[in-house]
Motif scaffolding. Structure first.
Motif, PDB file in Angstrom:
ATOM      1  N   GLN A 126       0.829  -1.212   0.000  1.00 18.71           N
ATOM      2  CA  GLN A 126       0.000   0.000   0.000  1.00 18.71           C
ATOM      3  C   GLN A 126       0.862   1.261   0.000  1.00 18.71           C
ATOM      4  N   TYR A 127       1.910   1.246   0.801  1.00 25.12           N
ATOM      5  CA  TYR A 127       2.811   2.394   0.862  1.00 25.12           C
ATOM      6  C   TYR A 127       3.435   2.644  -0.512  1.00 25.12           C
ATOM      7  N   ALA A 128       3.920   1.578  -1.130  1.00 21.53           N
ATOM      8  CA  ALA A 128       4.577   1.709  -2.435  1.00 21.53           C
ATOM      9  C   ALA A 128       3.608   2.218  -3.500  1.00 21.53           C
ATOM     10  N   LEU A 129       2.368   1.774  -3.457  1.00 28.68           N
ATOM     11  CA  LEU A 129       1.383   2.221  -4.449  1.00 28.68           C
ATOM     12  C   LEU A 129       0.970   3.668  -4.252  1.00 28.68           C
ATOM     13  N   ARG A 130       1.038   4.144  -3.018  1.00 29.95           N
ATOM     14  CA  ARG A 130       0.594   5.513  -2.725  1.00 29.95           C
ATOM     15  C   ARG A 130       1.716   6.548  -2.792  1.00 29.95           C
ATOM     16  N   GLU A 131       2.939   6.102  -2.627  1.00 29.10           N
ATOM     17  CA  GLU A 131       4.075   7.032  -2.560  1.00 29.10           C
ATOM     18  C   GLU A 131       4.660   7.226  -3.960  1.00 29.10           C
ATOM     19  N   PRO A 132       4.598   8.450  -4.489  1.00 28.91           N
ATOM     20  CA  PRO A 132       5.146   8.681  -5.835  1.00 28.91           C
ATOM     21  C   PRO A 132       6.608   8.234  -5.931  1.00 28.91           C
TER      22      PRO A 132
END
Length: 197
Positions: free
Chosen positions: A111-117
């Motif tokens: 989730q972090y990777a998908l949300r963090e540009p």
């Protein structure tokens, strides 16, 4: 701490990052908190990793590698195909039930990777590692028996990765051991059918 080879320092920082992120979540874990967890200075972090992104990538590789090693070591050469598949699934599942926080971390990392540009590729790499690991397991149980599946090993591996991912998150949410055991049995049966072709 005394001088330590950089590979050992990297391992130390990755393990500290996994502990800190499991406890505090990915978004709240900073490079400073990871260094504090590892008992090293921030300069040591920057010597070993060019960025938090590089550390997260190493953490994903470590977590996945540990799962793969654990499951592969459980494969019994003389067991039937069904026993082998079910045993491998159980070995993974025993880790899920013993260390739910580490498995929650894998979803938090996604989730972090998908949300963090700029971090999106980490989520893709994480799931591709799952497929590679699943394919290695399928090959380890298929090849010695000379089995030729009717669908490609990659297709079986993607199916296995998706099923395990879904079962894991469902268990983390619901905590239903009985339902999980039944679903693992069904998954084993489906995999045996696919592997036998």
């Amino acid at each position: 701490m005394g001088r330590m080879p950089s590979a050992e320092r990297r391992r130390q920082l990755v393990e500290a990052a996994i502990r800190a992120m499991t406890r505090d979540g990915v978004a709240r874990t900073t490079t400073r908190s990871i260094c504090a967890e590892a008992g090293v200075s921030l300069s040591v972090f920057h010597y070993c990793f060019e960025s938090k992104q590089a550390l997260l990538e190493a953490a994903i590789e470590t977590i996945t590698g540990n799962y793969v090693a654990r499951v592969m070591s459980a494969v019994e050469p003389g067991a039937t195909l069904r026993e082998t598949v079910r045993g491998a699934l159980q070995t993974y599942w025993d880790h899920v039930t013993a260390h739910p926080g580490e498995h929650m971390l894998t979803y938090d990392l996604t989730q972090y990777a998908l949300r963090e540009p700029g971090f999106e590729h980490l989520a893709r790499a994480q799931y591709e590692q799952y497929v590679v690991a699943a394919a290695a397991l399928v090959e380890q149980v298929r090849a010695p028996r000379g089995l030729r599946p009717s669908v490609s090993v990659e297709t079986i591996a993607r199916y296995l990765a998706a099923v395990i991912d879904g079962l894991t998150v469902q268990f983390l949410v619901l905590g239903d051991d009985k339902a999980a055991a039944a679903q693992l049995d069904l998954t084993a049966e489906q995999l045996v059918f696919l592997i036998e072709g």
